[in-house]
Design a protein around this motif. Structure first.
Motif, PDB file in Angstrom:
ATOM      1  N   PHE A 211       0.847   5.643  12.689  1.00  0.00           N
ATOM      2  CA  PHE A 211      -0.324   5.545  11.816  1.00  0.00           C
ATOM      3  C   PHE A 211      -0.952   4.185  12.084  1.00  0.00           C
ATOM      4  N   GLY A 212      -2.016   4.166  12.875  1.00  0.00           N
ATOM      5  CA  GLY A 212      -2.661   2.919  13.258  1.00  0.00           C
ATOM      6  C   GLY A 212      -4.029   2.778  12.617  1.00  0.00           C
ATOM      7  N   ILE A 213      -4.277   1.609  12.020  1.00  0.00           N
ATOM      8  CA  ILE A 213      -5.539   1.330  11.351  1.00  0.00           C
ATOM      9  C   ILE A 213      -6.211   0.154  12.053  1.00  0.00           C
ATOM     10  N   SER A 214      -7.516   0.263  12.312  1.00  0.00           N
ATOM     11  CA  SER A 214      -8.298  -0.833  12.871  1.00  0.00           C
ATOM     12  C   SER A 214      -7.728  -1.254  14.228  1.00  0.00           C
TER      13      SER A 214
ATOM     14  N   ARG B 237       5.784   9.945   2.821  1.00  0.00           N
ATOM     15  CA  ARG B 237       7.177   9.479   2.755  1.00  0.00           C
ATOM     16  C   ARG B 237       8.146  10.616   2.449  1.00  0.00           C
ATOM     17  N   THR B 238       7.674  11.725   1.944  1.00  0.00           N
ATOM     18  CA  THR B 238       8.602  12.822   1.672  1.00  0.00           C
ATOM     19  C   THR B 238       9.364  13.216   2.932  1.00  0.00           C
ATOM     20  N   ARG B 239       8.672  13.193   4.074  1.00  0.00           N
ATOM     21  CA  ARG B 239       9.309  13.690   5.303  1.00  0.00           C
ATOM     22  C   ARG B 239       9.463  12.620   6.387  1.00  0.00           C
ATOM     23  N   TYR B 240       8.983  11.431   6.116  1.00  0.00           N
ATOM     24  CA  TYR B 240       9.128  10.335   7.080  1.00  0.00           C
ATOM     25  C   TYR B 240       9.787   9.121   6.423  1.00  0.00           C
ATOM     26  N   ASP B 241      10.588   8.407   7.208  1.00  0.00           N
ATOM     27  CA  ASP B 241      10.886   7.030   6.868  1.00  0.00           C
ATOM     28  C   ASP B 241       9.626   6.226   7.177  1.00  0.00           C
ATOM     29  N   LEU B 242       9.085   5.516   6.196  1.00  0.00           N
ATOM     30  CA  LEU B 242       7.928   4.664   6.442  1.00  0.00           C
ATOM     31  C   LEU B 242       8.414   3.358   7.052  1.00  0.00           C
ATOM     32  N   VAL B 243       7.890   3.016   8.218  1.00  0.00           N
ATOM     33  CA  VAL B 243       8.357   1.847   8.970  1.00  0.00           C
ATOM     34  C   VAL B 243       7.157   1.005   9.382  1.00  0.00           C
ATOM     35  N   SER B 244       7.268  -0.297   9.213  1.00  0.00           N
ATOM     36  CA  SER B 244       6.272  -1.186   9.780  1.00  0.00           C
ATOM     37  C   SER B 244       6.952  -2.452  10.285  1.00  0.00           C
ATOM     38  N   PHE B 245       6.153  -3.367  10.816  1.00  0.00           N
ATOM     39  CA  PHE B 245       6.717  -4.515  11.521  1.00  0.00           C
ATOM     40  C   PHE B 245       5.672  -5.608  11.636  1.00  0.00           C
ATOM     41  N   ASP B 246       6.142  -6.801  11.856  1.00  0.00           N
ATOM     42  CA  ASP B 246       5.268  -7.894  12.261  1.00  0.00           C
ATOM     43  C   ASP B 246       5.277  -7.932  13.782  1.00  0.00           C
ATOM     44  N   PRO B 247       4.155  -7.599  14.433  1.00  0.00           N
ATOM     45  CA  PRO B 247       4.150  -7.646  15.894  1.00  0.00           C
ATOM     46  C   PRO B 247       4.494  -9.046  16.411  1.00  0.00           C
ATOM     47  N   ARG B 248       4.947  -9.121  17.620  1.00  0.00           N
ATOM     48  CA  ARG B 248       5.279 -10.422  18.216  1.00  0.00           C
ATOM     49  C   ARG B 248       4.090 -11.377  18.087  1.00  0.00           C
ATOM     50  N   GLY B 249       4.379 -12.594  17.677  1.00  0.00           N
ATOM     51  CA  GLY B 249       3.328 -13.576  17.457  1.00  0.00           C
ATOM     52  C   GLY B 249       2.720 -13.530  16.075  1.00  0.00           C
ATOM     53  N   VAL B 250       3.235 -12.645  15.206  1.00  0.00           N
ATOM     54  CA  VAL B 250       2.677 -12.459  13.861  1.00  0.00           C
ATOM     55  C   VAL B 250       3.778 -12.694  12.825  1.00  0.00           C
ATOM     56  N   GLY B 251       3.463 -13.434  11.773  1.00  0.00           N
ATOM     57  CA  GLY B 251       4.337 -13.564  10.625  1.00  0.00           C
ATOM     58  C   GLY B 251       5.754 -13.931  10.978  1.00  0.00           C
ATOM     59  N   ARG B 252       6.700 -13.079  10.574  1.00  0.00           N
ATOM     60  CA  ARG B 252       8.111 -13.365  10.789  1.00  0.00           C
ATOM     61  C   ARG B 252       8.551 -13.165  12.232  1.00  0.00           C
ATOM     62  N   SER B 253       7.714 -12.597  13.060  1.00  0.00           N
ATOM     63  CA  SER B 253       8.052 -12.365  14.475  1.00  0.00           C
ATOM     64  C   SER B 253       7.446 -13.481  15.327  1.00  0.00           C
TER      65      SER B 253
ATOM     66  N   PHE C  36       0.805  -1.217   0.000  1.00  0.00           N
ATOM     67  CA  PHE C  36       0.000   0.000   0.000  1.00  0.00           C
ATOM     68  C   PHE C  36       0.841   1.270   0.000  1.00  0.00           C
ATOM     69  N   ALA C  37       2.137   1.127  -0.272  1.00  0.00           N
ATOM     70  CA  ALA C  37       3.045   2.268  -0.142  1.00  0.00           C
ATOM     71  C   ALA C  37       2.651   3.439  -1.022  1.00  0.00           C
ATOM     72  N   GLU C  38       2.043   3.173  -2.163  1.00  0.00           N
ATOM     73  CA  GLU C  38       1.651   4.264  -3.060  1.00  0.00           C
ATOM     74  C   GLU C  38       0.696   5.236  -2.375  1.00  0.00           C
ATOM     75  N   ASP C  39      -0.142   4.712  -1.472  1.00  0.00           N
ATOM     76  CA  ASP C  39      -1.088   5.575  -0.757  1.00  0.00           C
ATOM     77  C   ASP C  39      -0.386   6.536   0.198  1.00  0.00           C
ATOM     78  N   TYR C  40       0.868   6.249   0.534  1.00  0.00           N
ATOM     79  CA  TYR C  40       1.565   7.019   1.560  1.00  0.00           C
ATOM     80  C   TYR C  40       2.785   7.770   1.007  1.00  0.00           C
ATOM     81  N   GLN C  41       2.836   7.937  -0.329  1.00  0.00           N
ATOM     82  CA  GLN C  41       3.988   8.587  -0.929  1.00  0.00           C
ATOM     83  C   GLN C  41       4.155  10.018  -0.444  1.00  0.00           C
ATOM     84  N   ASN C  42       3.057  10.726  -0.220  1.00  0.00           N
ATOM     85  CA  ASN C  42       3.165  12.097   0.267  1.00  0.00           C
ATOM     86  C   ASN C  42       3.778  12.131   1.663  1.00  0.00           C
TER      87      ASN C  42
END
Length: 505
Positions: A222-225, A130-146, A122-128
């Motif tokens: 930026f938290g969703i749901s 990204r101009t001033r932020y490093d976009l960072v996300s993660f797999d919370p503990r117990g999720v996916g690669r974590s 979904f990075a295209e939705d956040y391109q604006n």
């Protein structure tokens, strides 16, 4: 329906969370214990290509602009020198480094959604942003690669999700509870070491460790749901560390599991009605609510043929219908899916149901639903019996003739779970925190609009700032509404806090 429906991800792609590939370190004498301090060095490298079960649409790595690392955290924050857990991170650096604000952390919901797979999608939705932020996300503990929670194998999960989840008599209730307890036992067998430590409070502590390791004085978020619940819990634990924080598609922090499931029943019923009215005004082959009810009743007795020799059951169809209500973009699929199922072809609704459950086209399941259950049951203390739920079914049916039974019986989710929960409801009061923007969508099926106002109130006066979007679907920023986007971007990029109560339509 489970907490996954309340806090589900943004779309099919967002539901294809990554599979578990990580592991806990035992920190024993024979191995060097990973550094879990705030000063640990993150080793950023090119991101690996996803496994088959991480992303059904692509076998490619996210691209050159993305890099991945592992943050090491205590498995149990009460034993900071004990076992460790690796938290998988992903980032894309700001495109205008001279005006960089810091890192902007994303959580896309679930609980159980993978930030590693979702943010690049979904990075295209956040391109604006990204101009001033490093976009960072993660797999919370117990999720996916974590250390993503693993319970049943793929074939067993096919059977588990297809099975009858709306029992009509005592025998079917016993069968449902027996399946739920066997599922919990499998989770304990395969992921027992992490189950007591995957709750939201620990994920919030991990976020603060990420913030420090990345060198940010404040956490911009930026938290969703479900990510709004995580953001609220973070603000409660670390109010002075809150920077600019957006909560979109807001979970009501005052709800226990019963009130949450009941609110969802009402929310999905509202969204279904909105879909049916819009469809009737634009197409000739639109279903009625009564047709959908009859279809589900028929599937309870006679599942419809679908793809690869599988059957569309009532449970899979109910999940598929709910999935289609997350976004207006899915409404046409719902129309065609219901029509096809009535004619004996269950492929479309089955694909929607599979998406809800994190199953890819090759039959591999992500950790989405197992992680969701583990986090939910680590968070909430409540455990419901069949008698408890049977006494509430009438209220749920009145809230939603279509989804009521399904929602009510989802309350068995934590029955027989091997670890106890932390709270009755999450604490999100954040006195002294910077203003946090709380965005509610009046047509949101999964996180009903009222939750935004309650979250803003619980965060505290001067902290929770409410913005209303009069629209459809789950969440607001990704809806395409220009008013919402302008307000959010001005807040996150320039620090301009909108007037409390602002409305976008």
């Amino acid at each position: 329906m489970s907490r996954s429906v309340r806090t589900g991800a943004l779309s099919f792609a967002a539901l294809l969370a990554v599979a578990a590939v990580g592991g806990c370190s035992d920190g024993g004498a024979d191995s060097a214990r990973a550094d879990t301090s705030a000063g640990q060095k993150l080793d950023w490298k090119s991101c690996p290509a996803p496994s088959d079960s991480e992303d059904a649409s692509s076998g490619q790595a996210p691209g050159d602009s993305w890099e991945c690392a592992t943050l090491h955290a205590p498995l149990d924050y009460g034993r900071p020198k004990g076992d460790t857990i690796g938290i998988a991170l992903i980032r894309a650096k700001a495109t205008d480094p001279d005006h960089r604000i810091g890192s902007l952390f994303f959580n896309f919901g679930g609980p159980g959604g993978s930030g590693i797979s979702t943010l690049p999608a979904f990075a295209e939705d956040y391109q604006n942003l990204r101009t001033r932020y490093d976009l960072v996300s993660f797999d919370p503990r117990g999720v996916g690669r974590s250390d993503g929670v693993k319970c049943l194998g793929d074939k067993d999960l096919d059977s588990y999700y297809a099975a009858d989840s709306t029992p009509d008599d005592a025998a079917e209730r016993r069968a449902l509870l027996d399946r739920v307890k066997k599922y919990a036992a499998a989770c304990e067998k395969n992921s027992g070491k992490v189950l007591a430590h995957v709750g939201t409070s620990n994920a919030a502590r991990d976020m603060d460790l990420m913030r420090e390791a990345l060198g940010d004085a404040k956490l911009h978020y930026f938290g969703i749901s479900y990510g709004t619940e995580l953001g609220g819990v973070y603000a409660h634990l670390f109010p002075k560390k809150v920077g600019r924080a957006l909560l979109d598609g807001v979970v009501d922090p005052t709800n226990d599991p019963v009130r949450s499931a009941l609110g969802q029943a009402k929310g999905f019923q509202l969204a279904l009605g909105n879909y049916l009215r819009a469809c009737a005004g634009s197409r000739d082959n639109c279903p009625t609510e009564r047709q959908i009810q009859r279809l589900l009743d028929r599937l309870d007795k006679r599942p419809a043929p679908a793809a690869d020799g599988r059957k569309l059951t009532q449970s899979l169809a109910s999940g598929g219908i709910a999935q289609s209500l997350y976004s207006k973009d899915f409404w046409d699929y719902l129309t065609e899916g219901v029509e096809d199922a009535e004619n004996g072809d269950g492929k479309i609704l089955l694909a929607l149901g599979d998406s809800m459950n994190g199953r890819d086209k090759d039959g591999a399941y992500s950790s989405l639903q197992s992680s969701l259950t583990a986090v939910t049951c680590a968070d909430f203390k409540q455990r419901y019996t069949a008698d408890d739920i049977a006494g509430k079914v009438g209220e749920f049916r009145r809230a939603s003739p279509v989804f009521g039974d399904f929602m009510a019986w989802s309350l068995t989710q934590c029955t027989g779970w091997p670890v106890s929960g932390e709270w009755d409801t999450p604490e999100v009061s954040a006195k002294g925190a910077a203003p946090m923007l709380v965005v509610g969508n009046t047509g949101d099926p999964a996180t009903p609009y009222e939750g935004a106002r309650r979250m803003a109130r619980e965060l505290g006066k001067g902290v929770g700032v409410e913005l209303t979007y009069k629209g459809e679907g789950h969440g607001a920023y990704n809806s395409g509404n220009a008013c919402v986007k302008r307000a959010v971007d001005a807040y996150l990029l320039d620090g301009t806090v909108p007037k409390d109560g602002k409305v976008c339509s």
